[in-house]
Design an enzyme around this catalytic site. Structure first.
Site, PDB file in Angstrom:
ATOM      1  NE  ARG A 179     -35.768  -3.158   2.287  1.00 25.57           N
ATOM      2  CZ  ARG A 179     -34.582  -3.258   3.132  1.00 25.57           C
ATOM      3  NH1 ARG A 179     -33.647  -2.637   2.844  1.00 25.57           N
ATOM      4  NH2 ARG A 179     -34.916  -4.677   2.069  1.00 25.57           N
ATOM      5  NE  ARG A 196     -34.959  -4.694  -2.152  1.00 23.92           N
ATOM      6  CZ  ARG A 196     -33.476  -4.564  -1.759  1.00 23.92           C
ATOM      7  NH1 ARG A 196     -33.489  -3.549  -0.992  1.00 23.92           N
ATOM      8  NH2 ARG A 196     -32.774  -5.861  -1.493  1.00 23.92           N
ATOM      9  NE  ARG A 230     -32.046  -9.625   0.961  1.00 20.29           N
ATOM     10  CZ  ARG A 230     -33.064  -8.782   1.083  1.00 20.29           C
ATOM     11  NH1 ARG A 230     -34.810  -9.213   1.321  1.00 20.29           N
ATOM     12  NH2 ARG A 230     -32.330  -7.178   1.352  1.00 20.29           N
ATOM     13  CE  LYS A 290     -26.917  -3.027   5.493  1.00 20.47           C
ATOM     14  NZ  LYS A 290     -27.635  -3.933   5.766  1.00 20.47           N
ATOM     15  NE  ARG A 350     -24.908  -7.927   1.142  1.00 15.38           N
ATOM     16  CZ  ARG A 350     -26.356  -7.213   1.036  1.00 15.38           C
ATOM     17  NH1 ARG A 350     -25.474  -5.768   1.180  1.00 15.38           N
ATOM     18  NH2 ARG A 350     -28.036  -7.064   1.310  1.00 15.38           N
TER      19      ARG A 350
HETATM   20  P1  AMP Z   1     -29.377  -5.288  -0.557  1.00 15.81           P
HETATM   21  O1  AMP Z   1     -30.194  -4.356  -1.226  1.00 15.81           O
HETATM   22  O2  AMP Z   1     -27.617  -4.389   0.338  1.00 15.81           O
HETATM   23  O3  AMP Z   1     -30.230  -5.731   0.404  1.00 15.81           O
HETATM   24  O4  AMP Z   1     -28.924  -5.955  -2.006  1.00 15.81           O
HETATM   25  C1  AMP Z   1     -29.451  -6.993  -2.276  1.00 15.81           C
HETATM   26  C2  AMP Z   1     -29.062  -8.072  -3.006  1.00 15.81           C
HETATM   27  O5  AMP Z   1     -27.589  -7.319  -4.322  1.00 15.81           O
HETATM   28  C3  AMP Z   1     -28.427  -8.675  -1.896  1.00 15.81           C
HETATM   29  O6  AMP Z   1     -29.193  -9.432  -1.452  1.00 15.81           O
HETATM   30  C4  AMP Z   1     -27.354  -9.826  -2.975  1.00 15.81           C
HETATM   31  O7  AMP Z   1     -27.530 -10.785  -3.487  1.00 15.81           O
HETATM   32  C5  AMP Z   1     -26.617  -8.745  -3.650  1.00 15.81           C
HETATM   33  N1  AMP Z   1     -25.691  -7.876  -3.484  1.00 15.81           N
HETATM   34  C6  AMP Z   1     -25.695  -6.999  -2.749  1.00 15.81           C
HETATM   35  N2  AMP Z   1     -24.376  -6.248  -2.507  1.00 15.81           N
HETATM   36  C7  AMP Z   1     -23.445  -7.057  -2.239  1.00 15.81           C
HETATM   37  C8  AMP Z   1     -22.058  -7.091  -1.903  1.00 15.81           C
HETATM   38  N3  AMP Z   1     -21.493  -6.681  -1.149  1.00 15.81           N
HETATM   39  N4  AMP Z   1     -21.820  -8.896  -2.104  1.00 15.81           N
HETATM   40  C9  AMP Z   1     -22.482  -9.054  -2.983  1.00 15.81           C
HETATM   41  N5  AMP Z   1     -23.349  -9.517  -3.020  1.00 15.81           N
HETATM   42  C10 AMP Z   1     -24.502  -8.190  -3.373  1.00 15.81           C
END
Ligand code: AMP
Length: 215
Positions: free
Chosen positions: A127, A162, A173, A13, A88
């Site tokens: 990644r 990360r 996750r 994404k 989410r």
């Molecule tokens: P991402 O970069 O989208 O994979 O997000 C990394 C982490 O940030 C996730 O595993 C969550 O812990 C937190 N996070 C990101 N977006 C959200 C969201 N919309 N709701 C809750 N936690 C989020």
């Protein structure tokens, strides 16, 4: 155009959003990037989110909704946005619908990124992100070329993995995605907004599929 990119971690994404920002003329809004920025700046939210993110769990809905509301009020998002990583949960989707209704706007498309589960784990483990400009690379599928282009944002990417891309957190996750985020597929299908895209294949092929899905 107001777009949501939906799909499990590692489905591409963020990469595809970054590739489409220029052609669509709207910003990518990644809640993960916003949270990582808070973490970097050491804000109260960043400190609170750090442990939650490290476990692979979700930050609470009210906090996320506030953060998104603030970000979408910025002038660059007036014409539209690509939301990446939000909503989410069903509560976030409901809150987002209410937020859009309050400003007289509607979502145009929700693009679902379909990727085989085994491919996901490999993508996530490969990644790497530039610590300076957040541009996403993959040591298997999208390594930085030489000299490294960093989207014109920085000349030499500093690639870091990360912490939550390490194997132990990835399983959590994915489990969180299945339980809390996957119900959004039906939520948006019922609203006639869902566009499914085969997100396997090279970057340009997937970009072409996403672009076609947005027509
Ligand atoms: P991402 O970069 O989208 O994979 O997000 C990394 C982490 O940030 C996730 O595993 C969550 O812990 C937190 N996070 C990101 N977006 C959200 C969201 N919309 N709701 C809750 N936690 C989020």
């Amino acid at each position: 155009m107001r777009i949501v990119f939906l799909g499990p971690p590692g489905s591409g994404k963020g990469t595809q959003a970054q590739r489409l920002v220029a052609s669509l003329g709207i910003p990518q809004v990644s809640t993960g990037d916003l949270l990582r920025d808070h973490r970097k700046r050491g804000t109260a939210l960043g400190l609170r989110a750090e442990a939650i993110m490290a476990r692979g769990d979700l930050v609470d809905d009210a906090t996320i909704l506030d953060m998104v509301k603030d970000r979408l009020a910025q002038p660059d998002a007036a014409k539209g946005f690509i939301l990446d990583g939000f909503p989410r949960t069903l509560a976030q989707a409901d809150g987002f619908e209410a937020l859009l209704a309050s400003i007289g706007r509607k979502l145009d498309h929700v693009v679902l990124f379909n990727v085989d589960r085994a491919a996901l784990v490999k993508r996530i483990s490969g990644r790497r992100t530039c610590a300076d400009c957040n541009r996403v690379f993959n040591i298997y599928t999208a390594p930085p070329s030489v000299p490294p282009p960093c989207g014109g944002q920085c000349t030499t990417p500093r690639l870091v993995q990360r912490k939550d891309d390490e194997e132990a957190t990835v399983a959590q996750r994915l489990a969180v995605y299945d339980e809390l985020t996957n119900p959004l597929v039906d939520y948006y299908r019922k609203r006639g907004l869902l566009r499914e895209v085969d997100a396997e294949g090279d970057l340009a092929t997937v970009t072409a599929r996403v672009t076609a899905a947005l027509r």
